[in-house]
Scaffold this motif. Structure first.
Motif, PDB file in Angstrom:
ATOM      1  N   ARG A   7     -12.788 -37.549  -4.293  1.00  0.00           N
ATOM      2  CA  ARG A   7     -12.608 -38.197  -5.434  1.00  0.00           C
ATOM      3  C   ARG A   7     -11.044 -38.555  -5.598  1.00  0.00           C
ATOM      4  O   ARG A   7     -10.780 -39.790  -5.813  1.00  0.00           O
ATOM      5  CB  ARG A   7     -12.974 -37.374  -6.718  1.00  0.00           C
ATOM      6  CG  ARG A   7     -14.278 -37.489  -7.165  1.00  0.00           C
ATOM      7  CD  ARG A   7     -14.758 -36.787  -8.697  1.00  0.00           C
ATOM      8  NE  ARG A   7     -14.371 -35.352  -8.925  1.00  0.00           N
ATOM      9  CZ  ARG A   7     -14.841 -34.181  -8.471  1.00  0.00           C
ATOM     10  NH1 ARG A   7     -16.126 -34.475  -8.062  1.00  0.00           N
ATOM     11  NH2 ARG A   7     -14.507 -33.093  -8.814  1.00  0.00           N
ATOM     12  N   LEU A   8     -10.287 -37.582  -5.047  1.00  0.00           N
ATOM     13  CA  LEU A   8      -8.853 -38.019  -4.728  1.00  0.00           C
ATOM     14  C   LEU A   8      -8.430 -39.138  -3.928  1.00  0.00           C
ATOM     15  O   LEU A   8      -7.998 -40.068  -3.769  1.00  0.00           O
ATOM     16  CB  LEU A   8      -8.032 -36.710  -4.513  1.00  0.00           C
ATOM     17  CG  LEU A   8      -6.557 -37.052  -4.200  1.00  0.00           C
ATOM     18  CD1 LEU A   8      -5.878 -37.513  -5.473  1.00  0.00           C
ATOM     19  CD2 LEU A   8      -5.732 -35.799  -3.726  1.00  0.00           C
ATOM     20  N   LEU A 112     -31.836 -38.851 -11.763  1.00  0.00           N
ATOM     21  CA  LEU A 112     -30.782 -39.193 -10.863  1.00  0.00           C
ATOM     22  C   LEU A 112     -29.858 -38.145 -10.368  1.00  0.00           C
ATOM     23  O   LEU A 112     -29.778 -37.228 -11.006  1.00  0.00           O
ATOM     24  CB  LEU A 112     -29.673 -39.832 -12.118  1.00  0.00           C
ATOM     25  CG  LEU A 112     -30.309 -41.113 -13.139  1.00  0.00           C
ATOM     26  CD1 LEU A 112     -29.422 -41.379 -13.915  1.00  0.00           C
ATOM     27  CD2 LEU A 112     -30.484 -42.234 -12.061  1.00  0.00           C
ATOM     28  N   ARG A 113     -29.355 -38.388  -9.137  1.00  0.00           N
ATOM     29  CA  ARG A 113     -28.431 -37.397  -8.720  1.00  0.00           C
ATOM     30  C   ARG A 113     -27.074 -38.119  -8.228  1.00  0.00           C
ATOM     31  O   ARG A 113     -26.877 -38.573  -6.979  1.00  0.00           O
ATOM     32  CB  ARG A 113     -29.093 -36.860  -7.198  1.00  0.00           C
ATOM     33  CG  ARG A 113     -30.353 -36.145  -7.755  1.00  0.00           C
ATOM     34  CD  ARG A 113     -31.049 -35.271  -6.425  1.00  0.00           C
ATOM     35  NE  ARG A 113     -31.212 -36.336  -5.345  1.00  0.00           N
ATOM     36  CZ  ARG A 113     -32.082 -37.111  -4.911  1.00  0.00           C
ATOM     37  NH1 ARG A 113     -33.248 -37.250  -5.788  1.00  0.00           N
ATOM     38  NH2 ARG A 113     -32.225 -37.915  -3.895  1.00  0.00           N
ATOM     39  N   PRO A 114     -26.323 -38.518  -9.293  1.00  0.00           N
ATOM     40  CA  PRO A 114     -24.969 -39.119  -8.622  1.00  0.00           C
ATOM     41  C   PRO A 114     -24.406 -38.193  -7.534  1.00  0.00           C
ATOM     42  O   PRO A 114     -24.395 -36.894  -7.666  1.00  0.00           O
ATOM     43  CB  PRO A 114     -24.177 -38.821 -10.053  1.00  0.00           C
ATOM     44  CG  PRO A 114     -25.094 -38.728 -11.081  1.00  0.00           C
ATOM     45  CD  PRO A 114     -26.196 -37.954 -10.320  1.00  0.00           C
ATOM     46  N   ILE A 119     -19.196 -41.479  -7.643  1.00  0.00           N
ATOM     47  CA  ILE A 119     -19.784 -41.720  -9.135  1.00  0.00           C
ATOM     48  C   ILE A 119     -19.529 -40.520  -9.610  1.00  0.00           C
ATOM     49  O   ILE A 119     -20.224 -39.443  -9.438  1.00  0.00           O
ATOM     50  CB  ILE A 119     -21.455 -42.153  -9.141  1.00  0.00           C
ATOM     51  CG1 ILE A 119     -21.262 -43.456  -8.567  1.00  0.00           C
ATOM     52  CG2 ILE A 119     -21.837 -42.188 -10.412  1.00  0.00           C
ATOM     53  CD1 ILE A 119     -20.740 -44.835  -9.136  1.00  0.00           C
ATOM     54  N   VAL A 120     -18.890 -40.314 -11.008  1.00  0.00           N
ATOM     55  CA  VAL A 120     -18.556 -38.946 -11.462  1.00  0.00           C
ATOM     56  C   VAL A 120     -19.394 -38.634 -12.698  1.00  0.00           C
ATOM     57  O   VAL A 120     -19.600 -37.495 -13.249  1.00  0.00           O
ATOM     58  CB  VAL A 120     -17.282 -38.586 -11.689  1.00  0.00           C
ATOM     59  CG1 VAL A 120     -16.382 -38.552 -10.282  1.00  0.00           C
ATOM     60  CG2 VAL A 120     -16.579 -39.741 -12.776  1.00  0.00           C
ATOM     61  N   ALA A 121     -20.101 -39.891 -13.357  1.00  0.00           N
ATOM     62  CA  ALA A 121     -20.708 -39.704 -14.469  1.00  0.00           C
ATOM     63  C   ALA A 121     -21.731 -40.859 -14.702  1.00  0.00           C
ATOM     64  O   ALA A 121     -21.372 -41.875 -13.985  1.00  0.00           O
ATOM     65  CB  ALA A 121     -19.911 -39.336 -15.678  1.00  0.00           C
ATOM     66  N   THR A 122     -22.850 -40.684 -15.317  1.00  0.00           N
ATOM     67  CA  THR A 122     -23.737 -41.504 -15.578  1.00  0.00           C
ATOM     68  C   THR A 122     -23.991 -41.550 -17.284  1.00  0.00           C
ATOM     69  O   THR A 122     -23.829 -40.467 -17.827  1.00  0.00           O
ATOM     70  CB  THR A 122     -25.108 -41.502 -15.075  1.00  0.00           C
ATOM     71  OG1 THR A 122     -25.774 -40.350 -15.386  1.00  0.00           O
ATOM     72  CG2 THR A 122     -25.021 -41.719 -13.544  1.00  0.00           C
TER      73      THR A 122
END
Length: 146
Positions: A7-8, A112-114, A119-122
Motif C-alpha cells: 500500500r505504501l 469479493l476478495r479485495p 484496493i483496501v475497501a469496498t
C-alpha cells in the motif's frame, strides 16, 4: 505487514508515475466496471487515492478495454467476468486520460476478495444517491448515468 508495504508503494509510486506521464505527454487508457445489484453499485477505495473509484485499471499493451475490465475485476476483487457479462456504456476523457466504462448488472454480488494492497475497501452505494459520493473526477460523468 507485506500488504502495508505494498500500500505504501502504491501511494508513493502513483503520483510519480502520473507526473512522469504528464511530463512526457503520455496518453493513458483505462477501463472500469460498475457492478450493479439491487439498486446499488459497488465502489472501491484504492490505497493510493482519497477518492472512491470503480474496479478497473489501465490497459496492458495489445489489450482491449473489455479484456482489461475483465482482468482487473479478477486482480482487484477476485471476481471472474466474461466479456459477454459486461455492457459498454461510454468513454470519458480528461486531458490525455481516456477511460472506457462498462456496466455489469447482477442478481447478486459474487464473493469479493479485495487484494488489500491496491484496493483496501469496498462498499455498496445506492444508485439514487451516487452524486453525494466522492468519486474520482474522470468517472463522475459515468456515475451520473448509472
Amino acid at each position: 505487514m507485506i500488504d502495508a508495504a505494498w500500500r505504501l508503494l502504491y501511494r508513493l509510486a502513483y503520483p510519480l508515475v502520473r507526473g512522469w506521464w504528464r511530463l512526457t505527454r503520455r496518453h493513458s487508457h483505462g477501463a472500469v466496471v460498475a457492478l450493479v445489484c439491487e439498486g446499488q453499485v459497488l465502489a472501491v477505495q484504492p490505497s493510493y487515492r482519497r477518492y472512491l473509484s470503480l474496479p478497473g485499471g489501465y490497459l496492458q499493451s495489445g489489450e482491449t478495454a473489455l479484456d482489461a475490465a475483465c482482468r482487473e475485476l479478477g486482480e482487484e476483487l477476485g471476481v471472474v467476468a466474461q466479456a459477454a457479462d459486461l455492457q459498454w456504456v461510454l468513454q470519458v476523457r480528461d486531458g490525455h486520460d481516456v477511460t472506457d466504462c462498462f456496466r455489469w448488472d447482477l442478481e447478486r454480488l459474487p464473493p469479493l476478495r479485495p487484494d488489500r494492497r491496491e484496493i483496501v475497501a469496498t462498499r455498496l452505494l445506492p444508485l439514487d444517491n451516487l452524486s453525494a459520493a466522492d468519486f474520482v473526477p474522470i468517472l463522475r460523468p459515468f456515475v451520473t448515468l448509472l
